[in-house]
Scaffold this motif. Structure first.
Motif, mmCIF file in Angstrom:
data_model
loop_
_atom_site.group_PDB
_atom_site.id
_atom_site.type_symbol
_atom_site.label_atom_id
_atom_site.label_comp_id
_atom_site.label_asym_id
_atom_site.label_seq_id
_atom_site.Cartn_x
_atom_site.Cartn_y
_atom_site.Cartn_z
ATOM 1 N N LEU A 162 -48.517 14.321 11.198
ATOM 2 C CA LEU A 162 -47.391 15.219 11.424
ATOM 3 C C LEU A 162 -47.746 16.437 12.275
ATOM 4 N N SER A 163 -48.990 16.501 12.747
ATOM 5 C CA SER A 163 -49.453 17.719 13.438
ATOM 6 C C SER A 163 -48.702 18.024 14.721
ATOM 7 N N ASN A 164 -48.142 16.990 15.349
ATOM 8 C CA ASN A 164 -47.456 17.237 16.618
ATOM 9 C C ASN A 164 -45.963 17.505 16.454
ATOM 10 N N LEU A 165 -45.502 17.600 15.228
ATOM 11 C CA LEU A 165 -44.064 17.787 14.993
ATOM 12 C C LEU A 165 -43.775 19.248 14.655
ATOM 13 N N ASP A 166 -42.542 19.677 14.932
ATOM 14 C CA ASP A 166 -42.196 21.052 14.565
ATOM 15 C C ASP A 166 -41.980 21.133 13.048
ATOM 16 N N ALA A 167 -41.848 22.374 12.570
ATOM 17 C CA ALA A 167 -41.874 22.613 11.127
ATOM 18 C C ALA A 167 -40.801 21.817 10.381
ATOM 19 N N GLN A 168 -39.599 21.766 10.955
ATOM 20 C CA GLN A 168 -38.522 21.099 10.227
ATOM 21 C C GLN A 168 -38.748 19.592 10.148
ATOM 22 N N LEU A 169 -39.168 19.009 11.277
ATOM 23 C CA LEU A 169 -39.447 17.579 11.293
ATOM 24 C C LEU A 169 -40.612 17.234 10.383
ATOM 25 N N ARG A 170 -41.562 18.146 10.346
ATOM 26 C CA ARG A 170 -42.736 17.929 9.503
ATOM 27 C C ARG A 170 -42.297 17.787 8.048
ATOM 28 N N GLN A 171 -41.413 18.663 7.661
ATOM 29 C CA GLN A 171 -40.922 18.637 6.286
ATOM 30 C C GLN A 171 -40.147 17.344 6.021
ATOM 31 N N GLU A 172 -39.319 16.970 6.998
ATOM 32 C CA GLU A 172 -38.514 15.753 6.858
ATOM 33 C C GLU A 172 -39.419 14.519 6.742
ATOM 34 N N MET A 173 -40.435 14.460 7.611
ATOM 35 C CA MET A 173 -41.319 13.291 7.614
ATOM 36 C C MET A 173 -42.221 13.267 6.377
ATOM 37 N N ARG A 174 -42.514 14.448 5.870
ATOM 38 C CA ARG A 174 -43.300 14.526 4.644
ATOM 39 C C ARG A 174 -42.540 13.848 3.503
ATOM 40 N N SER A 175 -41.260 14.165 3.384
ATOM 41 C CA SER A 175 -40.442 13.537 2.340
ATOM 42 C C SER A 175 -40.342 12.041 2.578
ATOM 43 N N GLU A 176 -40.230 11.680 3.858
ATOM 44 C CA GLU A 176 -40.110 10.276 4.232
ATOM 45 C C GLU A 176 -41.369 9.506 3.812
ATOM 46 N N ILE A 177 -42.516 10.069 4.087
ATOM 47 C CA ILE A 177 -43.779 9.395 3.764
ATOM 48 C C ILE A 177 -43.958 9.291 2.252
ATOM 49 N N LYS A 178 -43.542 10.329 1.561
ATOM 50 C CA LYS A 178 -43.632 10.312 0.102
ATOM 51 C C LYS A 178 -42.728 9.212 -0.476
ATOM 52 N N ARG A 179 -41.520 9.126 0.085
ATOM 53 C CA ARG A 179 -40.568 8.105 -0.363
ATOM 54 C C ARG A 179 -41.133 6.700 -0.103
ATOM 55 N N LEU A 180 -41.755 6.521 1.087
ATOM 56 C CA LEU A 180 -42.337 5.222 1.430
ATOM 57 C C LEU A 180 -43.441 4.842 0.457
ATOM 58 N N HIS A 181 -44.243 5.819 0.109
ATOM 59 C CA HIS A 181 -45.329 5.543 -0.831
ATOM 60 C C HIS A 181 -44.764 5.019 -2.148
ATOM 61 N N GLN A 182 -43.687 5.664 -2.606
ATOM 62 C CA GLN A 182 -43.078 5.223 -3.871
ATOM 63 C C GLN A 182 -42.452 3.841 -3.723
ATOM 64 N N ARG A 183 -41.758 3.631 -2.614
ATOM 65 C CA ARG A 183 -41.109 2.346 -2.385
ATOM 66 C C ARG A 183 -42.104 1.190 -2.277
#
Ligand code: ADP
Ligand code: ADP
Length: 226
Positions: A162-183
């Motif tokens: 996520l290092s190349n993403l801006d702060a908002q996208l970083r947060q969005e992708m963080r949730s996305e990755i967490k959701r994927l891990h659970q799924r």
């Protein structure tokens, strides 16, 4: 059971200066492990060693109980997501995601099914016929993650995704990755120098410093102020 087992892993780039000083670590099946630590402490080298992109000097790396330190990356049951996405610019997103499966001679129907499912999961189905240049950074990172998912590896490796993403996208992708891990119930090893990312994503955090693992524990133990 340990999904990824590291025993006395040593690595130097010049044959003299150790970058990894005998790393011992057991990453359990289904856990989300984050490697944190200051720049230059060896996080990326350790991840790349697990992936087989770096040759270690000595020690043992087991994935799913099988020693892999002498196996090339394609024979390790891993898929890696890079910071710079590493997409093929001239291929469509579909072909970017399908590429690894084509190399492995996966039947076409199976490719269609897996890419379709991953695209659905990552909400990029409407983009599959586009090329990477037509995408935002966040969308590119989704494709890079999709390309890993379709491989159905035992272990996912993320190198500062996520290092190349801006702060908002970083947060969005963080949730996305967490959701994927659970799924997916996947085993994930994730490198970052961002403590917030480590805190929010990790089941367990390995703190590296100067090529040593200083701590390996649950986030609340690591960041608990006595
Ligand atoms: P990586 O693990 O991929 O090497 P780092 O977190 O070490 O990533 O570094 C990310 C980028 O920041 C790299 O391009 C690196 O050259 C640069 N960098 C690393 N350390 C420093 C530093 N102390 N000051 C400025 N830039 C740095
Ligand atoms: P991190 O990911 O924690 O920033 P790295 O694993 O990238 O740390 O780097 C650990 C050490 O190894 C650093 O001192 C870095 O300069 C060195 N290093 C990393 N990659 C190379 C390389 N390809 N050749 C030589 N030295 C390297």
């Amino acid at each position: 059971m340990a999904e990824v087992l590291l025993r006395q892993v040593r690595k130097s780039y010049d044959g003299r200066t150790p970058v990894l000083h005998g790393i011992d670590l057991e990453v359990r099946h289904g856990e989300f492990t984050v490697f944190v630590g200051p720049s230059g402490c060896g996080k990326s080298t350790l991840l790349r060693s697990i992936a087989g992109l770096e040759t270690i000097d000595s020690g043992e790396i087991c994935i799913g109980g099988r020693p892999v330190q002498h196996l090339p990356p394609r024979l390790r049951d891993i898929a890696m997501v890079f910071q710079d996405y590493a997409l093929y610019p001239h291929k469509t997103l579909f072909e970017n995601m399908a590429f690894g499966l084509r190399l492995r001679k996966t039947p076409e129907a199976e490719i269609q099914r897996r890419v379709g499912e991953a695209a659905d999961l990552l909400k990029i189905t409407h983009l599959l016929q586009r090329k990477p240049a037509a995408l935002s950074g966040g969308q590119r990172q989704r494709v890079a993650i999709g390309r890993a998912i379709v491989r159905q590896p035992q272990v996912f490796l993320f190198d500062e995704p996520l290092s190349n993403l801006d702060a908002q996208l970083r947060q969005e992708m963080r949730s996305e990755i967490k959701r994927l891990h659970q799924r997916l119930g996947a085993t994930i090893i994730y490198v970052t120098h961002d403590q917030v990312e480590a805190m929010t994503l990790a089941d367990r955090i390995a703190v590296l410093r100067g090529g040593h693992v200083m701590q390996y524990d649950r986030p609340q133990q690591i960041y608990h102020q006595p």
